[in-house]
Design a protein around this motif. Structure first.
Motif, PDB file in Angstrom:
ATOM      1  N   ALA A  21     -29.760  38.586  87.673  1.00  0.00           N
ATOM      2  CA  ALA A  21     -28.910  37.400  87.646  1.00  0.00           C
ATOM      3  C   ALA A  21     -29.294  36.467  86.508  1.00  0.00           C
ATOM      4  CB  ALA A  21     -29.009  36.673  88.986  1.00  0.00           C
ATOM      5  N   GLN A  22     -30.588  36.348  86.225  1.00  0.00           N
ATOM      6  CA  GLN A  22     -31.016  35.508  85.105  1.00  0.00           C
ATOM      7  C   GLN A  22     -30.479  36.031  83.785  1.00  0.00           C
ATOM      8  OE1 GLN A  22     -35.291  35.401  85.364  1.00  0.00           O
ATOM      9  NE2 GLN A  22     -35.296  33.706  86.841  1.00  0.00           N
ATOM     10  N   ARG A  23     -30.502  37.355  83.580  1.00  0.00           N
ATOM     11  CA  ARG A  23     -29.955  37.931  82.335  1.00  0.00           C
ATOM     12  C   ARG A  23     -28.454  37.676  82.241  1.00  0.00           C
ATOM     13  NH1 ARG A  23     -33.634  42.147  83.607  1.00  0.00           N
ATOM     14  NH2 ARG A  23     -31.967  43.328  84.633  1.00  0.00           N
ATOM     15  N   GLN A  24     -27.749  37.789  83.341  1.00  0.00           N
ATOM     16  CA  GLN A  24     -26.302  37.566  83.321  1.00  0.00           C
ATOM     17  C   GLN A  24     -25.970  36.122  82.977  1.00  0.00           C
ATOM     18  OE1 GLN A  24     -25.123  38.845  87.229  1.00  0.00           O
ATOM     19  NE2 GLN A  24     -25.187  41.032  86.710  1.00  0.00           N
ATOM     20  N   TRP A  25     -26.724  35.187  83.578  1.00  0.00           N
ATOM     21  CA  TRP A  25     -26.453  33.774  83.260  1.00  0.00           C
ATOM     22  C   TRP A  25     -26.857  33.442  81.828  1.00  0.00           C
ATOM     23  CZ3 TRP A  25     -23.045  31.836  86.121  1.00  0.00           C
ATOM     24  CH2 TRP A  25     -23.004  32.044  87.505  1.00  0.00           C
ATOM     25  N   ARG A  26     -27.918  34.051  81.318  1.00  0.00           N
ATOM     26  CA  ARG A  26     -28.290  33.831  79.909  1.00  0.00           C
ATOM     27  C   ARG A  26     -27.201  34.329  78.971  1.00  0.00           C
ATOM     28  NH1 ARG A  26     -33.709  35.235  81.342  1.00  0.00           N
ATOM     29  NH2 ARG A  26     -33.354  37.398  80.685  1.00  0.00           N
ATOM     30  N   LEU A  27     -26.651  35.513  79.255  1.00  0.00           N
ATOM     31  CA  LEU A  27     -25.590  36.070  78.414  1.00  0.00           C
ATOM     32  C   LEU A  27     -24.350  35.202  78.461  1.00  0.00           C
ATOM     33  CD1 LEU A  27     -24.557  38.372  76.639  1.00  0.00           C
ATOM     34  CD2 LEU A  27     -23.911  39.592  78.718  1.00  0.00           C
ATOM     35  N   LEU A  28     -23.987  34.756  79.641  1.00  0.00           N
ATOM     36  CA  LEU A  28     -22.812  33.901  79.771  1.00  0.00           C
ATOM     37  C   LEU A  28     -23.028  32.567  79.074  1.00  0.00           C
ATOM     38  CD1 LEU A  28     -20.019  34.007  81.019  1.00  0.00           C
ATOM     39  CD2 LEU A  28     -20.953  33.031  83.110  1.00  0.00           C
ATOM     40  N   GLY A  29     -24.246  32.010  79.196  1.00  0.00           N
ATOM     41  CA  GLY A  29     -24.552  30.770  78.497  1.00  0.00           C
ATOM     42  C   GLY A  29     -24.506  30.942  76.996  1.00  0.00           C
ATOM     43  N   THR A  30     -24.971  32.109  76.513  1.00  0.00           N
ATOM     44  CA  THR A  30     -24.904  32.391  75.074  1.00  0.00           C
ATOM     45  C   THR A  30     -23.460  32.405  74.596  1.00  0.00           C
ATOM     46  OG1 THR A  30     -26.945  33.672  75.161  1.00  0.00           O
ATOM     47  CG2 THR A  30     -25.473  34.099  73.317  1.00  0.00           C
ATOM     48  N   CYS A  31     -22.595  33.066  75.341  1.00  0.00           N
ATOM     49  CA  CYS A  31     -21.182  33.144  74.955  1.00  0.00           C
ATOM     50  C   CYS A  31     -20.535  31.767  74.981  1.00  0.00           C
ATOM     51  CB  CYS A  31     -20.444  34.091  75.890  1.00  0.00           C
ATOM     52  SG  CYS A  31     -20.978  35.812  75.743  1.00  0.00           S
ATOM     53  N   CYS A  32     -20.847  30.966  76.003  1.00  0.00           N
ATOM     54  CA  CYS A  32     -20.263  29.624  76.085  1.00  0.00           C
ATOM     55  C   CYS A  32     -20.710  28.754  74.916  1.00  0.00           C
ATOM     56  CB  CYS A  32     -20.648  28.963  77.403  1.00  0.00           C
ATOM     57  SG  CYS A  32     -19.854  29.684  78.850  1.00  0.00           S
ATOM     58  N   LEU A  33     -22.013  28.767  74.628  1.00  0.00           N
ATOM     59  CA  LEU A  33     -22.530  27.926  73.550  1.00  0.00           C
ATOM     60  C   LEU A  33     -22.013  28.383  72.194  1.00  0.00           C
ATOM     61  CD1 LEU A  33     -24.411  25.653  72.646  1.00  0.00           C
ATOM     62  CD2 LEU A  33     -26.276  27.324  72.565  1.00  0.00           C
ATOM     63  N   ALA A  34     -22.163  29.687  71.894  1.00  0.00           N
ATOM     64  CA  ALA A  34     -21.733  30.195  70.576  1.00  0.00           C
ATOM     65  C   ALA A  34     -20.225  30.114  70.429  1.00  0.00           C
ATOM     66  CB  ALA A  34     -22.214  31.626  70.402  1.00  0.00           C
ATOM     67  N   GLY A  35     -19.493  30.497  71.491  1.00  0.00           N
ATOM     68  CA  GLY A  35     -18.030  30.486  71.398  1.00  0.00           C
ATOM     69  C   GLY A  35     -17.472  29.096  71.210  1.00  0.00           C
ATOM     70  N   SER A  36     -18.009  28.106  71.939  1.00  0.00           N
ATOM     71  CA  SER A  36     -17.474  26.745  71.820  1.00  0.00           C
ATOM     72  C   SER A  36     -17.787  26.148  70.460  1.00  0.00           C
ATOM     73  CB  SER A  36     -18.047  25.874  72.940  1.00  0.00           C
ATOM     74  OG  SER A  36     -19.468  25.764  72.837  1.00  0.00           O
ATOM     75  N   ILE A  37     -18.992  26.397  69.922  1.00  0.00           N
ATOM     76  CA  ILE A  37     -19.343  25.854  68.600  1.00  0.00           C
ATOM     77  C   ILE A  37     -18.490  26.519  67.512  1.00  0.00           C
ATOM     78  CG2 ILE A  37     -21.188  25.688  66.896  1.00  0.00           C
ATOM     79  CD1 ILE A  37     -23.162  25.424  69.196  1.00  0.00           C
ATOM     80  N   TRP A  38     -18.357  27.825  67.643  1.00  0.00           N
ATOM     81  CA  TRP A  38     -17.543  28.545  66.651  1.00  0.00           C
ATOM     82  C   TRP A  38     -16.085  28.115  66.719  1.00  0.00           C
ATOM     83  CZ3 TRP A  38     -13.451  32.002  66.742  1.00  0.00           C
ATOM     84  CH2 TRP A  38     -13.215  32.727  65.569  1.00  0.00           C
TER      85      TRP A  38
END
Length: 754
Positions: free
Chosen positions: A58-75
């Motif tokens: 679950a920690q890996r899944q939330w890290r991946l989702l957080g990565t997508c949210c942060l990178a996607g929103s900035i991009w």
């Protein structure tokens, strides 16, 4: 310096046309800020979920989702802001570099999420996470700017470029510091901190973008024609990117909120389960405490009664037999008094183990408290109960090492059998207790079965106890009889022994052996002794007024009374109330009473004797006193027990013993009184060998106060006959005392007195 077509450290060319007519669509700028705010808020949610979950997957899944949210929103913010950029040149974007900018931001976001996923954050974690995010924003921004294709060249002011990267780092650091406060919190303040951190992060990101755009100068080289944009689809494209990004962020936030709610429910469920488990453990502990003895781990009285009721119902339906055994460890109190209660507890543990070892697996062993144990067994005949009881008694006789000593304990056992001795738990237990009482009364280290006469005797003793208590309370029914003590030297009655009697309304005049034991067992003996003391002093005062001014009265004192510190004060009060001097009173104690607590007894007797009261030791030779203690006791008189007199002159051995006792007493400067004198031969022997005084039926039986003056007058008038007897005894004159009030020619047994 040129990098991917970007002129960073280069000066503006001397020739060329600077494109100045550049502006941004404010609506798209607001849309870009909204996108990055949502993405930042979603990212902070992901960090919270990573910190709160314990499962690695679950920690890996939330890290991946957080990565997508942060990178996607900035991009998305960057390209919506670029689409909001309106210049007077035609602009299009390189697909490869655009994808590269997104990959750079994803890499930076992944590194930052890994650093910030630790359970605890230290200073280096803040700095490293802010550095990854800041550098990622800068790399993504300028790589995205390099993807922009137009006829104009891009020149950047280096100080503003560096400032944009520092702004990205600072805003990220501040956001992470705020994020620390709400990682494990909840409530309104928690949400406000999260909103604030998202706004700060989003503000820093968009400020980084526009600072970079501020550093940009577009220069159209000479000779390059100016191409105006043919179409403007930036609004549609911006809305599409914003919609996709907001949808991803919103979905992530919804998933985080749902997971948080689910985790909260799971936490509540675990907490409920934990509370239920604790309640079960508490229930088991309470049941253990309620039904088991903490010291020996045997079941206690409550647990035994429960099992007993079940076994009794079972045997009643099967017409079987049960036996209840009450055990009491003999003289266990001595262990606590001499070695202490800790040693007593250790001994009880060993005894409990011995009892369990001697019984069968199906037998029930319980500890009722103190040194009382109970065994419940199923059986086919009484002999089984007897054999088991004997096995227990034999097991308990095995030596026990305790405090460096080897001890051998014994037990007394009482047994009742179902259905012969009762049909209920209470009745069987009571009857087993009565049988135990008989075993202890028979000298201990014994076993007895219940019999109906025990119940009859117990009922009678209970009735006598209640009536004796009432007699003492109301001062009715109790009587004093007095037996004269004749001084062989003066030929006069010198003392009176006060002996209590009880005029019972149903049973008539009861001698002390019928109720003294009951008084001792039930704590009435001290009150009874005090009653005798007060009334004996009052009766002596009455005799004093009738001319018997030289008489003394002797009052018996029990072992329990002798252990009371108040005895000396009570003696003084009794004498004072009767108006008698202390020398008129003599306290009489037995050997066993003296030896109960010899050191405190000696101290108490010295206090009493210091007031002038005389002290005598009764029943000498029947107890276990030693001469070493006898010489330390502040005594005045020694009484020889009647058991040494009754066979004189037929027993030469008894005659020698009595002579030895008198010699020893006179050596210790003690006067000698012999009780139980019933024949003239006994009188002659005692008179010849130096006895000081005698007491017995030869002179008088114990008589009430109303008859005492007549008896005393008759005895005192026989002085000459008594003194002359030694000259006439050989001539065989047994009628010399024929008219004495209590004379009997035969030496029949006299009832015990007090």
């Amino acid at each position: 310096m040129e990098w991917l077509g970007l002129h960073v450290l280069a000066d503006l060319p001397a020739t060329g046309q600077t494109v100045l007519d550049c502006r941004h669509n404010p609506y798209l700028v607001v849309l870009a800020y909204l996108v990055v705010c949502t993405g930042s808020f979603a990212t902070l949610h992901m960090l919270e979920r990573v910190a709160s979950t314990e499962q690695p997957t679950a920690q890996r899944q939330w890290r991946l989702l957080g990565t997508c949210c942060l990178a996607g929103s900035i991009w998305a913010m960057h390209y919506i802001s670029m689409l909001a950029f309106e210049a007077t040149v035609e602009v299009h974007y390189d697909v490869a570099l655009t994808a590269t900018s997104l990959l750079l931001m994803l890499l930076a976001a992944w590194l930052a999420m890994n650093v910030l996923s630790r359970p605890t954050w230290q200073t280096r974690h803040y700095l490293l996470g802010a550095t990854y995010i800041g550098l990622g924003i800068g790399a993504m921004h300028y790589t995205g700017m390099a993807a922009m294709r137009s006829n104009a060249l891009q020149y950047y002011r280096p100080e503003l470029l560096l400032g944009s990267v520092l702004i990205a780092f600072a805003s990220s650091l501040v956001s992470l510091l705020l994020a620390k406060r709400f990682r494990h919190g909840h409530g309104t303040v928690h949400q406000l901190l999260k909103y604030g951190a998202a706004l700060v992060m989003a503000g820093g990101i968009i400020t980084t973008h526009f600072t970079g755009m501020w550093a940009l100068t577009l220069v159209l080289p000479n000779g390059v024609p100016l191409r105006l944009p043919m179409t403007d689809n930036s609004l549609q494209l911006s809305l599409s990117i914003a919609f996709i990004t907001l949808l991803i962020s919103a979905s992530s936030i919804s998933a985080a909120l749902a997971d948080k709610k689910l985790q909260s429910k799971e936490h509540d469920l675990r907490r409920v389960n934990m509370l239920l488990s604790q309640l079960d453990q508490a229930r088991v502990s309470l049941q253990q405490a309620a039904h088991y003895d903490a010291l020996t781990n045997l079941i206690n009285r409550r647990g035994f009664n429960q099992v007993f009721a079940e076994r009794l119902a079972e045997q009643s339906s099967n017409e079987g037999m049960l036996a209840v055994m009450f055990l009491d460890i003999d003289h266990f109190k001595r262990i606590n008094d001499s070695l202490g209660h800790d040693a007593g507890d250790q001994l009880l543990k060993v005894i409990a183990g011995h009892i369990k070892a001697a019984t069968r697996p199906q037998d029930v062993v319980a500890r009722f408290g103190g040194d009382e144990f109970c065994i419940l067994i199923s059986l086919h005949s009484r002999d089984e109960a007897r054999h088991l009881a004997q096995r227990v008694m034999h097991k308990l006789k095995e030596p026990i090492d305790l405090g460096g000593r080897r001890m051998v304990m014994t037990t007394s056992i009482g047994i009742s059998v179902f259905p012969d001795d009762g049909s209920s738990c209470d009745e069987l237990l009571k009857n087993a207790d009565l049988a135990l009482y008989q075993s202890k009364g028979c000298g201990r280290n014994n076993l007895n079965f219940f019999s109906s006469n025990l119940k009859t005797r117990a009922t009678l003793e209970l009735q006598l106890e209640e009536e004796l208590r009432l007699a003492l309370l109301e001062d009715c029914g109790l009587r004093l009889h007095y037996q004269p003590i004749f001084d062989l030297h003066s030929g006069q009655v010198s003392k009176l022994e006060a002996l209590i009697r009880w005029q019972h309304p149903q049973h008539g005049l009861l001698s002390p052996d019928r109720f003294i034991g009951i008084a001792e067992v039930n704590g009435l003996i001290a009150d009874l002794d005090l009653w005798v003391l007060r009334h004996a002093c009052q009766d002596l005062a009455l005799l004093n007024r009738h001319g018997f001014s030289d008489l003394r009265v002797t009052v018996n004192c029990s072992a329990l009374t002798l252990g009371r510190e108040e005895l000396a004060t009570e003696v003084e009060h009794a004498l004072s109330a009767a108006g008698l001097p202390a020398w008129r009173l003599e306290l009489e104690v037995t050997e066993n009473a003296l030896m109960g607590n010899i050191h405190s007894t000696i101290s108490l007797l010295k206090r009493i004797r210091a007031t002038g009261v005389s002290l005598s030791i009764d029943d000498f030779g029947t107890g276990y006193s030693s001469l070493a203690y006898l010489k330390r006791l502040p005594l005045d008189t020694l009484k020889i027990d009647r058991s040494f007199i009754q066979d004189i002159p037929r027993s030469s051995q008894d005659m020698e013993i009595v002579q030895a006792i008198m010699i020893m007493a006179h050596t210790l400067h003690l006067k000698v009184i012999t009780e139980g004198v019933e024949t003239v031969e006994q009188y002659a022997f005692l008179s010849e060998h130096g006895c000081d005084a005698i007491q017995g039926y030869l002179l008088s039986r114990p008589v009430p106060l109303g008859e005492l003056r007549t008896v005393l007058a008759e005895l005192n008038q026989r002085e000459e006959r008594l003194m002359a007897y030694s000259d006439t005894a050989q001539s065989g004159s047994p009628d010399l005392f024929a008219d004495a009030p209590g004379y009997r020619a035969s030496a029949s047994a006299a009832p015990p007195g007090r």
